[in-house]
Motif scaffolding. Structure first.
Motif, PDB file in Angstrom:
ATOM      1  N   ILE A  71       0.839  -1.204   0.000  1.00 45.30           N
ATOM      2  CA  ILE A  71       0.000   0.000   0.000  1.00 45.30           C
ATOM      3  C   ILE A  71       0.874   1.254   0.000  1.00 45.30           C
ATOM      4  O   ILE A  71       0.621   2.198  -0.750  1.00 45.30           O
ATOM      5  CB  ILE A  71      -0.913   0.013   1.252  1.00 45.30           C
ATOM      6  N   VAL A  72       1.911   1.255   0.823  1.00 47.64           N
ATOM      7  CA  VAL A  72       2.694   2.479   0.990  1.00 47.64           C
ATOM      8  C   VAL A  72       3.739   2.626  -0.120  1.00 47.64           C
ATOM      9  O   VAL A  72       3.938   3.711  -0.663  1.00 47.64           O
ATOM     10  CB  VAL A  72       3.379   2.487   2.377  1.00 47.64           C
ATOM     11  N   ASN A  73       4.379   1.520  -0.469  1.00 41.65           N
ATOM     12  CA  ASN A  73       5.489   1.523  -1.429  1.00 41.65           C
ATOM     13  C   ASN A  73       6.486   2.638  -1.101  1.00 41.65           C
ATOM     14  O   ASN A  73       6.669   3.589  -1.856  1.00 41.65           O
ATOM     15  CB  ASN A  73       4.954   1.686  -2.850  1.00 41.65           C
ATOM     16  N   PRO A  74       7.168   2.504   0.035  1.00 39.58           N
ATOM     17  CA  PRO A  74       7.980   3.622   0.529  1.00 39.58           C
ATOM     18  C   PRO A  74       9.172   3.956  -0.363  1.00 39.58           C
ATOM     19  O   PRO A  74       9.556   5.110  -0.465  1.00 39.58           O
ATOM     20  CB  PRO A  74       8.435   3.147   1.911  1.00 39.58           C
ATOM     21  N   GLN A  75       9.724   2.954  -1.018  1.00 46.95           N
ATOM     22  CA  GLN A  75      10.918   3.233  -1.838  1.00 46.95           C
ATOM     23  C   GLN A  75      10.594   3.405  -3.322  1.00 46.95           C
ATOM     24  O   GLN A  75      11.504   3.407  -4.144  1.00 46.95           O
ATOM     25  CB  GLN A  75      11.931   2.095  -1.665  1.00 46.95           C
ATOM     26  N   ASP A  76       9.321   3.540  -3.639  1.00 45.59           N
ATOM     27  CA  ASP A  76       8.889   3.668  -5.035  1.00 45.59           C
ATOM     28  C   ASP A  76       9.500   2.586  -5.923  1.00 45.59           C
ATOM     29  O   ASP A  76      10.081   2.854  -6.964  1.00 45.59           O
ATOM     30  CB  ASP A  76       9.253   5.054  -5.580  1.00 45.59           C
ATOM     31  N   LYS A  77       9.364   1.370  -5.477  1.00 44.24           N
ATOM     32  CA  LYS A  77       9.927   0.259  -6.239  1.00 44.24           C
ATOM     33  C   LYS A  77       9.178   0.068  -7.545  1.00 44.24           C
ATOM     34  O   LYS A  77       7.994   0.409  -7.664  1.00 44.24           O
ATOM     35  CB  LYS A  77       9.849  -1.031  -5.404  1.00 44.24           C
ATOM     36  N   ILE A  97      -4.373  -1.925  -5.918  1.00 38.05           N
ATOM     37  CA  ILE A  97      -5.625  -2.625  -5.665  1.00 38.05           C
ATOM     38  C   ILE A  97      -5.288  -3.981  -5.061  1.00 38.05           C
ATOM     39  O   ILE A  97      -4.413  -4.680  -5.565  1.00 38.05           O
ATOM     40  CB  ILE A  97      -6.412  -2.843  -6.979  1.00 38.05           C
ATOM     41  N   VAL A  98      -5.957  -4.300  -3.992  1.00 42.03           N
ATOM     42  CA  VAL A  98      -5.783  -5.632  -3.423  1.00 42.03           C
ATOM     43  C   VAL A  98      -6.875  -6.517  -3.991  1.00 42.03           C
ATOM     44  O   VAL A  98      -8.057  -6.208  -3.901  1.00 42.03           O
ATOM     45  CB  VAL A  98      -5.864  -5.603  -1.885  1.00 42.03           C
ATOM     46  N   SER A  99      -6.452  -7.582  -4.622  1.00 41.38           N
ATOM     47  CA  SER A  99      -7.434  -8.482  -5.218  1.00 41.38           C
ATOM     48  C   SER A  99      -7.451  -9.777  -4.436  1.00 41.38           C
ATOM     49  O   SER A  99      -6.452 -10.471  -4.322  1.00 41.38           O
ATOM     50  CB  SER A  99      -7.059  -8.749  -6.677  1.00 41.38           C
ATOM     51  N   LEU A 100      -8.586 -10.072  -3.869  1.00 39.09           N
ATOM     52  CA  LEU A 100      -8.713 -11.271  -3.033  1.00 39.09           C
ATOM     53  C   LEU A 100      -9.553 -12.297  -3.772  1.00 39.09           C
ATOM     54  O   LEU A 100     -10.658 -12.014  -4.227  1.00 39.09           O
ATOM     55  CB  LEU A 100      -9.381 -10.901  -1.706  1.00 39.09           C
ATOM     56  N   GLN A 101      -8.980 -13.452  -3.918  1.00 40.43           N
ATOM     57  CA  GLN A 101      -9.717 -14.495  -4.624  1.00 40.43           C
ATOM     58  C   GLN A 101      -9.693 -15.770  -3.793  1.00 40.43           C
ATOM     59  O   GLN A 101      -8.647 -16.167  -3.295  1.00 40.43           O
ATOM     60  CB  GLN A 101      -9.069 -14.745  -5.975  1.00 40.43           C
ATOM     61  N   ASN A 102     -10.852 -16.360  -3.643  1.00 40.06           N
ATOM     62  CA  ASN A 102     -10.897 -17.568  -2.838  1.00 40.06           C
ATOM     63  C   ASN A 102     -11.495 -18.710  -3.636  1.00 40.06           C
ATOM     64  O   ASN A 102     -12.174 -18.496  -4.626  1.00 40.06           O
ATOM     65  CB  ASN A 102     -11.703 -17.329  -1.562  1.00 40.06           C
ATOM     66  N   ASP A 103     -11.238 -19.888  -3.153  1.00 41.51           N
ATOM     67  CA  ASP A 103     -11.820 -21.068  -3.762  1.00 41.51           C
ATOM     68  C   ASP A 103     -13.164 -21.342  -3.102  1.00 41.51           C
ATOM     69  O   ASP A 103     -13.425 -20.878  -1.993  1.00 41.51           O
ATOM     70  CB  ASP A 103     -10.878 -22.250  -3.535  1.00 41.51           C
ATOM     71  N   LEU A 104     -13.997 -22.090  -3.790  1.00 41.51           N
ATOM     72  CA  LEU A 104     -15.295 -22.426  -3.192  1.00 41.51           C
ATOM     73  C   LEU A 104     -15.125 -23.337  -1.977  1.00 41.51           C
ATOM     74  O   LEU A 104     -16.009 -23.427  -1.139  1.00 41.51           O
ATOM     75  CB  LEU A 104     -16.212 -23.094  -4.221  1.00 41.51           C
ATOM     76  N   GLY A 105     -13.978 -23.979  -1.905  1.00 40.05           N
ATOM     77  CA  GLY A 105     -13.750 -24.880  -0.778  1.00 40.05           C
ATOM     78  C   GLY A 105     -13.038 -24.231   0.390  1.00 40.05           C
ATOM     79  O   GLY A 105     -12.818 -24.855   1.424  1.00 40.05           O
ATOM     80  N   THR A 106     -12.695 -22.949   0.255  1.00 38.48           N
ATOM     81  CA  THR A 106     -12.051 -22.238   1.360  1.00 38.48           C
ATOM     82  C   THR A 106     -12.997 -22.156   2.544  1.00 38.48           C
ATOM     83  O   THR A 106     -14.185 -21.971   2.370  1.00 38.48           O
ATOM     84  CB  THR A 106     -11.700 -20.808   0.914  1.00 38.48           C
ATOM     85  N   ALA A 136      -6.765  -4.705   8.399  1.00 39.95           N
ATOM     86  CA  ALA A 136      -5.841  -4.252   9.438  1.00 39.95           C
ATOM     87  C   ALA A 136      -4.663  -3.511   8.825  1.00 39.95           C
ATOM     88  O   ALA A 136      -4.200  -2.504   9.372  1.00 39.95           O
ATOM     89  CB  ALA A 136      -5.343  -5.447  10.250  1.00 39.95           C
ATOM     90  N   ALA A 137      -4.172  -4.005   7.686  1.00 39.22           N
ATOM     91  CA  ALA A 137      -3.050  -3.345   7.022  1.00 39.22           C
ATOM     92  C   ALA A 137      -3.427  -1.917   6.653  1.00 39.22           C
ATOM     93  O   ALA A 137      -2.675  -0.971   6.920  1.00 39.22           O
ATOM     94  CB  ALA A 137      -2.649  -4.132   5.779  1.00 39.22           C
ATOM     95  N   TYR A 138      -4.596  -1.761   6.050  1.00 37.96           N
ATOM     96  CA  TYR A 138      -5.051  -0.418   5.699  1.00 37.96           C
ATOM     97  C   TYR A 138      -5.228   0.450   6.937  1.00 37.96           C
ATOM     98  O   TYR A 138      -4.811   1.603   6.968  1.00 37.96           O
ATOM     99  CB  TYR A 138      -6.374  -0.495   4.934  1.00 37.96           C
ATOM    100  N   ASN A 139      -5.824  -0.117   7.963  1.00 37.02           N
ATOM    101  CA  ASN A 139      -6.055   0.656   9.182  1.00 37.02           C
ATOM    102  C   ASN A 139      -4.745   1.106   9.814  1.00 37.02           C
ATOM    103  O   ASN A 139      -4.634   2.229  10.303  1.00 37.02           O
ATOM    104  CB  ASN A 139      -6.865  -0.167  10.189  1.00 37.02           C
ATOM    105  N   GLU A 140      -3.743   0.216   9.801  1.00 37.52           N
ATOM    106  CA  GLU A 140      -2.463   0.569  10.418  1.00 37.52           C
ATOM    107  C   GLU A 140      -1.781   1.675   9.634  1.00 37.52           C
ATOM    108  O   GLU A 140      -1.224   2.608  10.215  1.00 37.52           O
ATOM    109  CB  GLU A 140      -1.564  -0.669  10.501  1.00 37.52           C
ATOM    110  N   VAL A 141      -1.836   1.560   8.312  1.00 40.25           N
ATOM    111  CA  VAL A 141      -1.205   2.582   7.476  1.00 40.25           C
ATOM    112  C   VAL A 141      -1.871   3.930   7.697  1.00 40.25           C
ATOM    113  O   VAL A 141      -1.209   4.966   7.851  1.00 40.25           O
ATOM    114  CB  VAL A 141      -1.295   2.150   5.998  1.00 40.25           C
ATOM    115  N   ARG A 142      -3.187   3.908   7.766  1.00 43.28           N
ATOM    116  CA  ARG A 142      -3.928   5.152   7.991  1.00 43.28           C
ATOM    117  C   ARG A 142      -3.629   5.725   9.365  1.00 43.28           C
ATOM    118  O   ARG A 142      -3.507   6.934   9.544  1.00 43.28           O
ATOM    119  CB  ARG A 142      -5.430   4.893   7.856  1.00 43.28           C
ATOM    120  N   ASP A 143      -3.514   4.820  10.336  1.00 38.43           N
ATOM    121  CA  ASP A 143      -3.235   5.265  11.692  1.00 38.43           C
ATOM    122  C   ASP A 143      -1.853   5.907  11.775  1.00 38.43           C
ATOM    123  O   ASP A 143      -1.664   6.917  12.451  1.00 38.43           O
ATOM    124  CB  ASP A 143      -3.328   4.066  12.638  1.00 38.43           C
ATOM    125  N   GLU A 144      -0.900   5.311  11.047  1.00 40.41           N
ATOM    126  CA  GLU A 144       0.457   5.865  11.065  1.00 40.41           C
ATOM    127  C   GLU A 144       0.468   7.283  10.502  1.00 40.41           C
ATOM    128  O   GLU A 144       1.092   8.179  11.057  1.00 40.41           O
ATOM    129  CB  GLU A 144       1.388   4.970  10.242  1.00 40.41           C
TER     130      GLU A 144
END
Lengths: 193, 158
Positions: A93-99, A122-131, A145-153
């Motif tokens: 999300i942050v990409n601090p070093q602009d990689k 964009i975070v793309s989440l894909q699951n199987d029907l058996g997950t 949580a990742a988004y929340n932590e980044v925003r909190d920082e």
């Protein structure tokens, strides 16, 4: 005799406490104090025509998280333990070093911040029907949580306060700074139910 | 007379219980106001998954619930052990969700209708297949605000 019956006898108030106790105990037992909590999400509108239209995003801007029917994670083509998912997502999300292989950024004018570089990730989440649902929620939780932590920082840095304690306009600015885009692709049925 | 006086000095004065009903009534009203009656009886086993990033569901009246899970022991002989959907008090099929959403939406004021949230209460051992079907159906019914019901935990075990 008739005169006597016209007088109303006083009601004994002594048993009032008992009645009240009875009711009290009933409500005590019947009360459920739990407030419903959960992860709030938004579904994309249903549109059968645009099945394959979201493939136009550049590959470096997508963070692919796959969960298979054995509840194993495959993130960006590599197997990953769920304990590392939060930190890795934050880096995406942050990409601090602009990689080169992490998402691009575009300049955007935001209130309180001025012109900033906003990630196109964009975070793309894909699951199987058996997950299992438990695993799915765990992964969702880590991503949020990742988004929340980044925003909190960024809230701590800029305003010296936690994100939750900020007034709404500042929260909105931070939300625009790190927009939460978790796309849920149509699941695949590889492993079968 | 003298006898009575001596007794009064020695023993503790009795606590008046006249205000007891008032105290009890006060408690009673508190519980009456705070009580949320369980409207539906769950026919399925439900152990919600835990999560740390939870938000509270704000307005109860705007929330409709969809329960998914394995039928309870007493219903298993009839409905089997595969996870099923429960809407209100009865087991339902995936196709019933759209009618359910429409009915729930009509209960609300026109102003509140876009704020309607669907809370998915799903047992954590359920497979995603049925959840995905439900989600597709919700998209078709354009009930897009959803909420995965979870317990608040401090840290999830991994």
């Amino acid at each position: 005799m008739a005169r006597k019956s016209r007088e109303t006898p006083e009601i004994n108030g002594g048993s009032m406490a008992d009645i009240a106790f009875l009711l009290l105990i009933f409500f005590l037992v019947a009360t459920t104090m739990d407030i419903d909590t959960g992860l709030a999400r938004k579904l994309p509108p249903y549109n059968p025509d645009q099945e394959n239209s979201d493939d136009k995003v550049k590959e470096r801007n997508i963070y692919v998280v796959l969960i298979n029917q054995y509840d194993q994670l495959l993130v960006e083509g590599k197997e990953m333990d769920i304990r590392r998912l939060r930190a890795e997502t934050k880096e995406f999300i942050v990409n601090p070093q602009d990689k080169e292989d992490l998402p691009e950024k575009t300049a955007k004018e935001l209130p309180f911040f001025g012109e900033v570089q906003v990630s196109k990730g964009i975070v793309s989440l894909q699951n199987d029907l058996g997950t299992s649902y438990g695993m799915y929620i765990k992964v969702q939780n880590e991503l949020i949580a990742a988004y929340n932590e980044v925003r909190d920082e960024v809230a701590m840095q800029k305003f010296g306060k936690h994100f939750d304690n900020l007034p709404e306009d500042k929260q909105d600015a931070i939300k625009d700074y790190y927009p939460q885009v978790i796309s849920e692709a149509e699941p695949k049925n590889i492993g079968g139910k | 007379m003298a006898k009575f006086q001596r007794k009064g000095k020695g023993g503790m004065p009795q606590v008046s219980t006249a205000s007891l009903p008032d105290i009890v009534f006060m408690l009673l009203f508190f519980f009456m106001v705070s009580t949320v009656m369980r409207e539906t009886t769950l026919k399925i086993e439900q152990h919600l998954p835990g999560a740390t990033e939870v938000k509270k569901l704000e307005k109860k009246s705007l929330v409709s619930f969809i329960n998914i899970g394995k039928p309870r022991k007493e219903f298993q002989s009839f409905y089997g052990t595969e996870p099923r959907i429960q809407l209100n008090d009865a087991f339902a099929k995936v196709e019933d969700i759209r009618d359910y959403i429409t009915a729930e939406r009509e209960k609300l004021d026109e102003k509140e209708q876009p704020l309607m949230t669907v809370s998915l209460k799903v047992d954590d051992k359920t497979k995603m297949g049925i959840v995905v079907d439900v989600k597709q159906e919700l998209r078709k019914a354009s009930a897009l605000k959803i909420n995965y019901s979870t317990r608040k935990v401090e840290a999830i075990d991994k």
